[in-house]
Structure formats: C-alpha cells, structure tokens
Design a protein around this motif. Structure first.
Motif, mmCIF file in Angstrom:
data_model
loop_
_atom_site.group_PDB
_atom_site.id
_atom_site.type_symbol
_atom_site.label_atom_id
_atom_site.label_comp_id
_atom_site.label_asym_id
_atom_site.label_seq_id
_atom_site.Cartn_x
_atom_site.Cartn_y
_atom_site.Cartn_z
ATOM 1 N N GLY A 166 -2.653 16.002 -32.517
ATOM 2 C CA GLY A 166 -3.643 17.015 -32.875
ATOM 3 C C GLY A 166 -5.036 16.460 -33.081
ATOM 4 O O GLY A 166 -6.008 17.227 -33.168
ATOM 5 N N ALA A 167 -5.153 15.141 -33.151
ATOM 6 C CA ALA A 167 -6.456 14.527 -33.442
ATOM 7 C C ALA A 167 -7.494 14.711 -32.332
ATOM 8 O O ALA A 167 -8.662 14.989 -32.639
ATOM 9 C CB ALA A 167 -6.275 13.043 -33.761
ATOM 10 N N PRO A 168 -7.139 14.552 -31.027
ATOM 11 C CA PRO A 168 -8.185 14.649 -29.994
ATOM 12 C C PRO A 168 -8.949 15.965 -30.019
ATOM 13 O O PRO A 168 -10.180 15.980 -29.883
ATOM 14 C CB PRO A 168 -7.391 14.492 -28.683
ATOM 15 N N TYR A 169 -8.240 17.062 -30.194
ATOM 16 C CA TYR A 169 -8.897 18.368 -30.215
ATOM 17 C C TYR A 169 -9.883 18.452 -31.376
ATOM 18 O O TYR A 169 -10.990 18.986 -31.233
ATOM 19 C CB TYR A 169 -7.842 19.464 -30.317
ATOM 20 N N GLN A 170 -9.487 17.934 -32.530
ATOM 21 C CA GLN A 170 -10.351 18.021 -33.702
ATOM 22 C C GLN A 170 -11.507 17.030 -33.639
ATOM 23 O O GLN A 170 -12.628 17.341 -34.049
ATOM 24 C CB GLN A 170 -9.527 17.790 -34.977
ATOM 25 N N ILE A 171 -11.242 15.821 -33.119
ATOM 26 C CA ILE A 171 -12.320 14.820 -33.026
ATOM 27 C C ILE A 171 -13.428 15.330 -32.116
ATOM 28 O O ILE A 171 -14.611 15.325 -32.479
ATOM 29 C CB ILE A 171 -11.766 13.480 -32.494
ATOM 30 N N THR A 172 -13.050 15.778 -30.910
ATOM 31 C CA THR A 172 -14.060 16.276 -29.975
ATOM 32 C C THR A 172 -14.661 17.592 -30.447
ATOM 33 O O THR A 172 -15.871 17.808 -30.335
ATOM 34 C CB THR A 172 -13.438 16.464 -28.574
ATOM 35 N N VAL A 219 -4.134 29.584 -19.692
ATOM 36 C CA VAL A 219 -3.236 28.431 -19.776
ATOM 37 C C VAL A 219 -1.880 28.862 -20.339
ATOM 38 O O VAL A 219 -0.827 28.404 -19.881
ATOM 39 C CB VAL A 219 -3.865 27.315 -20.628
ATOM 40 N N GLY A 220 -1.904 29.759 -21.332
ATOM 41 C CA GLY A 220 -0.649 30.279 -21.864
ATOM 42 C C GLY A 220 0.184 30.956 -20.792
ATOM 43 O O GLY A 220 1.416 30.808 -20.750
ATOM 44 N N PHE A 221 -0.477 31.691 -19.897
ATOM 45 C CA PHE A 221 0.231 32.353 -18.787
ATOM 46 C C PHE A 221 0.865 31.322 -17.857
ATOM 47 O O PHE A 221 2.048 31.420 -17.495
ATOM 48 C CB PHE A 221 -0.751 33.230 -18.008
ATOM 49 N N PHE A 222 0.086 30.305 -17.458
ATOM 50 C CA PHE A 222 0.610 29.305 -16.531
ATOM 51 C C PHE A 222 1.723 28.474 -17.166
ATOM 52 O O PHE A 222 2.678 28.076 -16.487
ATOM 53 C CB PHE A 222 -0.512 28.403 -16.027
ATOM 54 N N SER A 246 -11.998 23.849 -20.616
ATOM 55 C CA SER A 246 -10.798 24.211 -19.854
ATOM 56 C C SER A 246 -9.746 23.115 -19.958
ATOM 57 O O SER A 246 -8.555 23.389 -20.177
ATOM 58 C CB SER A 246 -11.148 24.441 -18.376
ATOM 59 N N LEU A 247 -10.186 21.861 -19.815
ATOM 60 C CA LEU A 247 -9.241 20.746 -19.809
ATOM 61 C C LEU A 247 -8.667 20.472 -21.195
ATOM 62 O O LEU A 247 -7.484 20.146 -21.330
ATOM 63 C CB LEU A 247 -9.939 19.492 -19.268
ATOM 64 N N VAL A 248 -9.470 20.600 -22.235
ATOM 65 C CA VAL A 248 -8.944 20.372 -23.578
ATOM 66 C C VAL A 248 -8.007 21.512 -23.979
ATOM 67 O O VAL A 248 -7.072 21.325 -24.778
ATOM 68 C CB VAL A 248 -10.093 20.199 -24.601
ATOM 69 N N THR A 249 -8.212 22.708 -23.401
ATOM 70 C CA THR A 249 -7.273 23.808 -23.614
ATOM 71 C C THR A 249 -5.919 23.486 -22.992
ATOM 72 O O THR A 249 -4.871 23.815 -23.558
ATOM 73 C CB THR A 249 -7.828 25.113 -23.014
ATOM 74 N N CYS A 250 -5.942 22.841 -21.807
ATOM 75 C CA CYS A 250 -4.690 22.426 -21.155
ATOM 76 C C CYS A 250 -3.941 21.399 -22.003
ATOM 77 O O CYS A 250 -2.739 21.185 -21.808
ATOM 78 C CB CYS A 250 -4.981 21.830 -19.775
ATOM 79 N N PHE A 251 -4.629 20.765 -22.928
ATOM 80 C CA PHE A 251 -3.999 19.837 -23.874
ATOM 81 C C PHE A 251 -3.547 20.571 -25.133
ATOM 82 O O PHE A 251 -2.414 20.421 -25.585
ATOM 83 C CB PHE A 251 -4.999 18.736 -24.244
ATOM 84 N N HIS A 252 -4.422 21.408 -25.681
ATOM 85 C CA HIS A 252 -4.196 21.919 -27.032
ATOM 86 C C HIS A 252 -3.236 23.099 -27.086
ATOM 87 O O HIS A 252 -2.472 23.224 -28.048
ATOM 88 C CB HIS A 252 -5.533 22.316 -27.667
ATOM 89 N N VAL A 253 -3.272 23.999 -26.097
ATOM 90 C CA VAL A 253 -2.350 25.140 -26.123
ATOM 91 C C VAL A 253 -0.896 24.676 -26.048
ATOM 92 O O VAL A 253 -0.073 25.084 -26.880
ATOM 93 C CB VAL A 253 -2.690 26.159 -25.014
ATOM 94 N N PRO A 254 -0.522 23.826 -25.081
ATOM 95 C CA PRO A 254 0.858 23.342 -25.098
ATOM 96 C C PRO A 254 1.179 22.507 -26.331
ATOM 97 O O PRO A 254 2.302 22.562 -26.838
ATOM 98 C CB PRO A 254 0.972 22.506 -23.815
ATOM 99 N N TYR A 255 0.195 21.762 -26.835
ATOM 100 C CA TYR A 255 0.447 20.987 -28.055
ATOM 101 C C TYR A 255 0.723 21.914 -29.239
ATOM 102 O O TYR A 255 1.629 21.659 -30.046
ATOM 103 C CB TYR A 255 -0.740 20.081 -28.369
#
Length: 498
Positions: free
Chosen positions: A18-24, A65-68, A121-130
């Motif tokens: 969870g750190a990358p999303y919060q750091i950036t 991203v949730g749909f995909f 867009s790319l950080v969403t591809c990380f954070h939604v599945p996380y």
C-alpha cells in the motif's frame, strides 16, 4: 482455524504494497500545485485544468480497471497480482516525467496533462487490484481487519516518506521569487529588477527543478521495491472470497447490484465529504503555509509533523474501533479535526501554535485513513449475505468508492486553483495579495469544516453498527460451513458412485 490465520510476515508484505500509492499520492497532493505554479511557471488557469482533468481521469479509470479485472482469468499467481506486477515499471517512468520541466516554449500544458493522466491510469492498475486483494488474503474478518490495520500503518508511513523525501530534498533549495507586488505598477522598475536578478533566478530555478527530479527518482525506486516485496510475500487465495455458487454475473449486472446496496451508498455518502475535506486541505496546505502563514522555509517540516502524528496514532484508532465500534470511531476521530482547523485560521501566524495544530490534525488524519478501508469489507460481507449466489464484485466495491472520492477531489482542486486565479495569485511572488490569503484561509479551514460536518451528518444513515456486524459475521460463517458441508457430501456421493 490455524489455516485461516495470516502470519505477521504475510501481513507486513501485504501492508508494504500500500505504500507506493500513498508515497506518490502524498507527494503529488502536497507539492504538485505549488510545483506547477512556481517551478514550471504555468498560469493558474492551466494549472487548474491539469489538476482537475488529471483527478477526473484518475476517477474514471478506477471503474474501468475494476471492469477489466472482473474479466481477467485466474493465473498461476492469481487474478489480481499480474496487474500489480506489470503496471509498476511504466507507472514509475510516467511519475518521474511529471516532475520534469521540458525545454519547449509551447506544449508544456499538454506534457503535464498527458503524463499526469498516464501515471494516474497506471497507478490505478496497481491500487485497485491491491485494494481488492484484502478480500483474497483470508476468509476470516478478524484477519482482514488486522491486515488492514497493518496496511493503514504502512500507508501512513508511506505518506510520511513521501512528504519527507519530497519536502526535505526540495526544501533544501530556495525557489526564487519575484517581488512583483511592489513593482507591478512600475514597468521600468520591473524590467530592471528582472534583468538584475535574471542570472540568479535562472540558476536557483534550475537547482529547484533538479531537486524535484532527484526526489522523483528516489520515490520511483521505493515504488519498485514495495511492488517486489508484495508480489513475493503475498499469496492470493481464490477460495478466500468465494462461496460455492453458480457462474458470476456480468460486470454491469454486478454494478447494478452493488449500487442498489443501501449500506454501500450510505458509506460512500458519508466518507465522500469527509475525504474531500482532507484532500482540499492537502492540496492547498503548502500554499497556505508559504504565503498566508509566512513559513516559506518551514512548510515541509509542518507537513512532516502532520504525517508522523498520523502514523503513530493508527494503532490507537485500531484499538479504539475494536473497543467502541467503527461508527463511534468515525464520529470521534474525524470530528476532532474541526477545532484545530478553525484555530489555525483565526489565530495570528505563530510557528509553535502551527506545529501543535499540525500534530493534533494528524490524529484526525489517521482516523480518516483507517476507517473507510476497515469498513468496506463489512459492507461486502453484508452484500454477500443478501446475494449469496453473486460473487466476484470486490473490485467494483473498492474501485467505485475510490471513483467518487477522486472525482470530487478533482472538482474541488480545480475550483480551488481557479479561485486563487480569480483572487489574483502572483506566480513566483514572494508574497500574495490579501485576497489570495483570505481565499487560502477559506480553502484550508471554513470549507473543510463544512464538508466534515456534512459527512458526519450523512454518516448517521449508515446501518452497519457493531451489533449488525457481529450478526453478519456469524451468518456468513454459518453459510460457509453449510457450503463446505455440501461440498463434502457431493465428494462422498461421487466416491461411492465410482
């Protein structure tokens, strides 16, 4: 029971993700606005467009991203983990390019708009599945709550790191300013001043830009490290979230079911406004400290005090919600920020008082971090009891909660930057007109207080209290036992036939 318990190592590896999303996010939230205005030297109108469109696009990508993800097949490493692994290197590249000032006379606005939207867009591809991974690490609600507490502690620590890295590296360089309010009515004097300070300003501005790039490189390295730890230390369990049932319904049918779930809508309504209050405070706090309070060389340390205070009080709020319930924690934790937000705007500029207010505000920030993510799994469990034959919608729950929050945040940041433009904000000014200072006080005090009060009022409608949560937990456990018993019976019957 032992099989369902998560080890401390697993919880820590999960939490690190969870750190990358919060750091950036923290670095962008606190520093992007002042970077666009005073370092990239964009007009406030164009800066407001970049902030609004970037946040709005970020909001739109969450349900996409949730749909995909809902259409993604299970692989050897899971259904969610491949999204996290493959998005990481591209996200880091886009993040670094956000903090680069291109040597082009035209097209700077498009540069920042493209790479800001691409990174979101790319950080969403990380954070939604996380985020959805919470439901796939364990079947036990107590274990998920414990893992969420680990995650929130690390995420707030990530916010501290983002604030510290960005603030301390950038804060060591003096960004040049222009005394434009004094010379604005004297064209000849203004020209003479610009010519006199041109060499110094250019050199200092270059140092400032280099500092932002160094900070971006350090944060990008941490992003990659955390993604590696998450992917190696966490095993995604397919059976953790699913009961025996028929094939899952389609995404749009699932979306309709989710949006008709009353507890989810009421939870979103309550947290939408409280989250918006803290995001508005986050987006304008650097400008408020720099110009209204006059702490140009101290604002990064004040931000650090807020985030350190939040990190240290996460365990306190985890104990509080376990002891007194999550709804009570919401009222006590989030409302505690109100008197301090009023105090910082009413009192005259005082560094000691500002640090005291920062520490107190951090306690409330910790509650705002922890509670939404701790309560969403309760809503999902409630949904499963009402729709036992419908599964696979965890990503929809998490992505649409983030969607509404981010879209509202984009609107608020765009409007707040436009408000500064209308108030007469001076790019690279050493000081600002009184109208700008008044606007900043409204944006970090009066408006957030109003949003918090509205959010708490709406939150009274949220139906899942501690009694309801315990009933849901027992009912869901009984349903799973019945499902497992049915599975054992089917296997016995099949064996006898063979």
């Amino acid at each position: 029971e032992n099989r369902e318990r998560l080890s401390v190592c697993s919880k820590l590896c999960y939490a690190v993700g969870g750190a990358p999303y919060q750091i950036t996010g923290c670095a962008l939230g606190f520093f992007l606005q002042i970077y666009l205005l005073d370092v990239a030297q964009l007009d406030p109108f164009y800066a407001s467009i970049i902030l609004f469109v970037g946040r709005a696009w970020d909001a739109i990508t969450d349900p996409m991203v949730g749909f995909f993800i809902s259409k993604t097949s299970w692989t050897r490493v899971g259904r969610l983990m491949p999204w996290i692994i493959f998005s990481t290197p591209f996200a880091v590249t886009a993040y670094i390019l956000i903090w680069f000032v291109p040597d082009i006379s035209r097209g700077q606005v498009m540069w920042y708009l493209i790479f800001y939207c691409l990174f979101q867009s790319l950080v969403t591809c990380f954070h939604v599945p996380y985020s959805a991974l919470t439901m796939f690490i364990s079947r036990e609600q107590s274990e998920r709550d414990s893992a969420t507490a680990y995650r929130m502690t690390v995420e707030v620590l990530g916010s501290v790191l983002g604030t510290a890295i960005q603030g301390q590296i950038v804060g060591k360089v003096d960004t040049p300013c222009v005394e434009s309010p004094i010379f604005i009515s004297k064209p000849n004097s203004s020209v003479a001043m610009e010519e006199l300070n041109m060499t110094h300003d250019t050199g200092s501005l270059t140092d400032t830009r280099n500092a932002y790039m160094i900070a971006a490189g350090v944060i990008g390295g941490l992003y990659i490290l955390c993604a590696i730890i998450l992917s190696l230390g966490v095993r995604e369990k397919r059976e953790s979230s699913q009961l025996r049932s028929a094939e899952p319904v389609s995404f749009f049918q699932g979306l309709k079911l989710v949006m008709n779930h009353g507890a989810y809508i009421k939870l979103i309504a309550g947290f939408l406004f409280t989250s918006l209050a803290f995001m508005l405070l986050e987006g304008n706090f650097a400008l408020f400290c720099t110009y209204t309070l006059g702490f140009r060389n101290e604002f990064q340390n004040i931000l650090l005090a807020i985030m350190l205070s939040a990190t240290l009080t996460i365990p306190l709020w985890q104990w509080f919600l376990t002891r007194f319930g999550k709804k009570t924690a919401v009222y006590v934790g989030i409302s505690s920020a109100i008197p301090f937000l009023i105090l910082v705007a009413v009192l005259d500029s005082n560094l000691i008082v500002t640090y005291i207010v920062a520490v107190a505000a951090g306690i409330s920030v910790a509650a705002a971090f922890l509670l939404p993510w701790s309560m969403l799994p309760d809503v999902i469990d409630d949904f499963k009891l009402q729709h036992p034959d419908s599964h696979g919608h965890e990503a929809i729950f998490f992505s649409f909660y983030v969607f509404f929050t981010k879209f509202a945040s984009g609107v608020s940041l765009g409007i707040s930057t436009l408000s500064l433009d209308f108030a007469g904000y001076q790019t690279r000014g050493c000081s600002q007109p009184s109208e700008v200072n008044t606007t900043l006080k409204m944006l970090v005090s009066a408006v957030p207080v109003g949003l918090i009060l509205l959010g708490l009022l709406l939150f009274k409608l949220y139906p899942i209290d501690e009694e309801k949560r315990k009933k849901n937990k027992k009912a869901l456990q009984d349903l799973r036992e019945e499902s497992n018993s049915s599975s054992d019976s089917d296997n016995t019957e099949l064996a006898s036939i063979v």
